[in-house]
Design a protein around this motif. Structure first.
Motif, mmCIF file in Angstrom:
data_model
loop_
_atom_site.group_PDB
_atom_site.id
_atom_site.type_symbol
_atom_site.label_atom_id
_atom_site.label_comp_id
_atom_site.label_asym_id
_atom_site.label_seq_id
_atom_site.Cartn_x
_atom_site.Cartn_y
_atom_site.Cartn_z
ATOM 1 N N GLN A 35 -0.017 36.871 56.660
ATOM 2 C CA GLN A 35 -0.057 36.353 57.968
ATOM 3 C C GLN A 35 -1.315 36.920 58.466
ATOM 4 O O GLN A 35 -1.944 37.792 57.944
ATOM 5 C CB GLN A 35 1.305 36.389 58.862
ATOM 6 C CG GLN A 35 2.447 35.894 58.249
ATOM 7 C CD GLN A 35 3.524 36.120 58.991
ATOM 8 O OE1 GLN A 35 3.777 37.227 59.509
ATOM 9 N NE2 GLN A 35 4.484 35.118 59.089
ATOM 10 N N ALA A 56 -5.838 35.693 57.712
ATOM 11 C CA ALA A 56 -4.744 35.317 56.716
ATOM 12 C C ALA A 56 -5.317 35.287 55.303
ATOM 13 O O ALA A 56 -4.694 35.735 54.330
ATOM 14 C CB ALA A 56 -3.969 34.211 56.988
ATOM 15 N N TYR A 120 1.844 33.221 65.891
ATOM 16 C CA TYR A 120 1.239 32.922 64.657
ATOM 17 C C TYR A 120 1.068 31.698 64.453
ATOM 18 O O TYR A 120 1.926 30.670 64.723
ATOM 19 C CB TYR A 120 2.577 33.525 63.635
ATOM 20 C CG TYR A 120 2.625 34.919 63.435
ATOM 21 C CD1 TYR A 120 2.076 35.809 62.555
ATOM 22 C CD2 TYR A 120 3.359 35.615 64.620
ATOM 23 C CE1 TYR A 120 2.057 37.044 62.430
ATOM 24 C CE2 TYR A 120 3.325 36.957 64.463
ATOM 25 C CZ TYR A 120 2.880 37.873 63.450
ATOM 26 O OH TYR A 120 2.891 39.204 63.415
ATOM 27 N N GLU A 123 -0.228 30.603 57.843
ATOM 28 C CA GLU A 123 0.399 31.723 56.777
ATOM 29 C C GLU A 123 -0.122 30.905 55.503
ATOM 30 O O GLU A 123 -0.212 29.929 55.372
ATOM 31 C CB GLU A 123 1.968 31.663 56.947
ATOM 32 C CG GLU A 123 2.248 32.502 55.824
ATOM 33 C CD GLU A 123 4.003 32.980 55.989
ATOM 34 O OE1 GLU A 123 4.662 33.152 55.278
ATOM 35 O OE2 GLU A 123 4.353 32.810 57.514
#
Length: 136
Positions: A35, A56, A120, A123
């Motif tokens: 992340q 990331a 967020y 990922e």
């Protein structure tokens, strides 16, 4: 370790990945989803997809190095994106991917997700195959 990258004649040739990757090696490396977090686990680039994508992928590179792997050992990545919009996100992902992998094009998939942890936006996880014996 050898990765055989195949784009079959009867499938389109993708620009940023390879349709089929055949890996032979003695060690499998599975990298958890990386992340956009700093070393303290704090989100970096709140609301800035490009900043988060760069971090990331950089964190993915750090995780690979910790296992004694290089980006060229990666045979598959999965990219998870909040509120995925192909036209908006793909050019940014391509730049972040090139910054880590250069011309290496592992198999990949992009998955749109509704939500991750608050703030967020991306990922990235990976699978690598290596032959080298690593001593730590």
């Amino acid at each position: 370790m050898a990765l055989e990258l195949i784009n079959p004649d009867d499938l389109p040739v993708p620009e940023m990945y390879t349709q089929v990757v055949v890996a032979t090696g003695s060690r499998l490396v599975f990298i958890s989803g990386q992340q956009p977090e700093d070393i303290h686990g704090k989100l970096v680039g709140h609301g800035d997809f490009a900043a988060q994508a760069r971090l990331a992928f950089a964190n993915l590179g750090r995780a690979l190095r910790a296992a004694g792997a290089r980006p060229g050992h990666v045979c598959k990545i999965t990219i998870y994106i909040v509120d995925y919009n192909r036209d908006e996100h793909i050019p940014i992902i391509e730049q972040a991917q090139i910054s880590l992998f250069g011309n290496h094009k592992p198999a990949n998939v992009v998955v749109g997700v509704a939500i991750m942890s608050p703030g967020y936006l991306i990922e990235v996880d990976a699978i690598a195959v290596i032959d080298e014996v690593v001593t730590r």
